[in-house]
Design an enzyme around this catalytic site. Structure first.
Site, PDB file in Angstrom:
ATOM      1  N   HIS A 124      31.459  88.569  31.019  1.00 44.53           N
ATOM      2  CA  HIS A 124      30.202  88.770  31.743  1.00 44.53           C
ATOM      3  C   HIS A 124      30.065  87.755  32.871  1.00 44.53           C
ATOM      4  O   HIS A 124      30.820  86.791  32.970  1.00 44.53           O
ATOM      5  CB  HIS A 124      29.005  88.631  30.796  1.00 44.53           C
ATOM      6  CG  HIS A 124      28.827  87.246  30.251  1.00 44.53           C
ATOM      7  ND1 HIS A 124      29.668  86.703  29.303  1.00 44.53           N
ATOM      8  CD2 HIS A 124      27.908  86.281  30.536  1.00 44.53           C
ATOM      9  CE1 HIS A 124      29.274  85.469  29.021  1.00 44.53           C
ATOM     10  NE2 HIS A 124      28.221  85.189  29.760  1.00 44.53           N
ATOM     11  N   ASP A 126      26.771  85.483  34.255  1.00 43.85           N
ATOM     12  CA  ASP A 126      25.456  85.105  33.731  1.00 43.85           C
ATOM     13  C   ASP A 126      24.307  85.783  34.461  1.00 43.85           C
ATOM     14  O   ASP A 126      24.185  85.692  35.685  1.00 43.85           O
ATOM     15  CB  ASP A 126      25.269  83.583  33.802  1.00 43.85           C
ATOM     16  CG  ASP A 126      26.173  82.846  32.831  1.00 43.85           C
ATOM     17  OD1 ASP A 126      26.475  83.398  31.760  1.00 43.85           O
ATOM     18  OD2 ASP A 126      26.569  81.708  33.150  1.00 43.85           O
ATOM     19  N   HIS A 273      33.349  85.103  32.738  1.00 48.10           N
ATOM     20  CA  HIS A 273      33.819  84.260  31.644  1.00 48.10           C
ATOM     21  C   HIS A 273      33.553  84.913  30.299  1.00 48.10           C
ATOM     22  O   HIS A 273      32.743  85.833  30.178  1.00 48.10           O
ATOM     23  CB  HIS A 273      33.179  82.868  31.706  1.00 48.10           C
ATOM     24  CG  HIS A 273      31.690  82.862  31.613  1.00 48.10           C
ATOM     25  ND1 HIS A 273      30.870  83.227  32.668  1.00 48.10           N
ATOM     26  CD2 HIS A 273      30.849  82.549  30.592  1.00 48.10           C
ATOM     27  CE1 HIS A 273      29.600  83.119  32.303  1.00 48.10           C
ATOM     28  NE2 HIS A 273      29.566  82.719  31.047  1.00 48.10           N
ATOM     29  N   ARG A 288      23.078  74.141  28.381  1.00 47.07           N
ATOM     30  CA  ARG A 288      23.514  74.695  29.664  1.00 47.07           C
ATOM     31  C   ARG A 288      22.389  74.610  30.681  1.00 47.07           C
ATOM     32  O   ARG A 288      21.233  74.928  30.364  1.00 47.07           O
ATOM     33  CB  ARG A 288      23.945  76.158  29.501  1.00 47.07           C
ATOM     34  CG  ARG A 288      24.711  76.685  30.702  1.00 47.07           C
ATOM     35  CD  ARG A 288      25.067  78.147  30.532  1.00 47.07           C
ATOM     36  NE  ARG A 288      24.005  79.037  31.022  1.00 47.07           N
ATOM     37  CZ  ARG A 288      23.987  80.347  30.843  1.00 47.07           C
ATOM     38  NH1 ARG A 288      24.944  80.935  30.158  1.00 47.07           N
ATOM     39  NH2 ARG A 288      22.995  81.073  31.343  1.00 47.07           N
TER      40      ARG A 288
END
Length: 297
Positions: A124, A126, A273, A288
């Protein structure tokens, strides 16, 4: 099964070109096509405004543009320093669904033996369902399993460049719907996160142009892309199935083996990723920070 090689040699031939040496950081490429480990940097000190930090920031910007994802090992930063590092690259993005660690912009990353799922298990980009998807994400892993838990990254410039000229012509001007509803609804129920009334959705070019490098990148992904607009649904399904398989070719990838207190910073505009959940029953945790981006064109 797709193949990018033949009797005339590989269909995709990567040429990096000559670059000026770095002065304040060391850059060691993981592969010729994507990924680099950065050393000579202390992120905690970097968030200050001294002259050397400014020069290092310029070179980190450059390293990210050249390598799409960069990695820093043995970093010991506080949540505030993590947030401050993200703000060096722009305003911070708040995830539309995920739990946080006190600050809305500090996303919680956690999986252990009791988790029903782990973050980012499929390929995907983000939050591509946002009208203005994130520019990049900065993941800090503080606890990782003794083995496993790697993250794979794929170069979407290379994926686009490896397409035939006829396919590039077909995709030119097409857009696709990216929708967070199917992805996010109920996803974080195990953390006690209530669902929103609605989740973001947006229409983006199938091929986008990077605002910094000016290069074209394939911009569809399994996580959020639902269909290509303006063509029959069966044609869209077949085309997306091909593009997903093509984009996930190992030729375009690097694989990062995490160590505790390592950081990965990837450019969502030109890379996909996938996190591997092969470490059960061990724990993987961190935070994150995500940087806002612009509407893809």
């Amino acid at each position: 099964m797709s193949s990018l090689s033949g009797k005339q040699g590989p269909r995709y031939r990567h040429t990096a070109g000559d670059t000026e040496p770095y002065e304040t950081i060391s850059v060691e490429k993981l592969t010729p096509i994507i990924g680099a480990e950065i050393s000579g940097v202390d992120i905690g000190n970097l968030v200050s405004d001294d002259t050397r930090s400014n020069r290092q920031m310029d070179e980190i910007h450059r390293a990210l543009a050249e390598n799409l994802v960069i990695f820093f090992r043995d970093q010991h930063i506080s949540p505030d320093q993590h947030l401050a590092f993200g703000r060096k690259f722009g305003e911070l993005h708040v995830h539309p669904a995920a739990p946080n660690e006190g600050d809305p912009a500090l996303m919680k990353i956690y999986a252990d033996k009791d988790s029903p799922r782990a973050n980012g298990e499929g390929w995907h980009t983000d939050v591509s369902c946002d009208v203005e998807p994130p520019m990049g994400s900065i993941l800090y892993i503080k606890q990782c399993p003794p083995r496993g838990g790697d993250t794979l990254f794929a170069n979407m410039y290379a994926a686009y460049e490896a397409l035939s000229d006829r396919m590039k012509a077909y995709l030119d001007g097409l857009t696709a719907l990216h929708d967070g509803e199917q992805t996010y609804r109920g996803l974080y129920a195990n953390y006690g996160v209530a669902d929103r009334v609605k989740y973001p959705r947006a229409e983006h070019p199938v091929v986008r142009t990077h605002p910094v490098t000016g290069k074209k990148a394939l911009y569809v992904n399994r996580g959020f892309t639902r269909f290509i607009t303006g063509i029959p649904r069966d044609e869209s399904d077949a085309m997306l199935a091909y593009l997903y398989q093509h984009a996930e070719n190992p030729l375009f990838q690097c694989r990062f083996r995490w160590t505790e207190n390592a950081i990965a910073f990837w450019d969502n505009r030109c890379a996909q990723h996938r996190a591997m959940w092969d470490y059960w029953p061990h724990t993987r945790s961190g935070t994150r920070v995500t940087v806002k981006g612009e509407r893809p064109v």
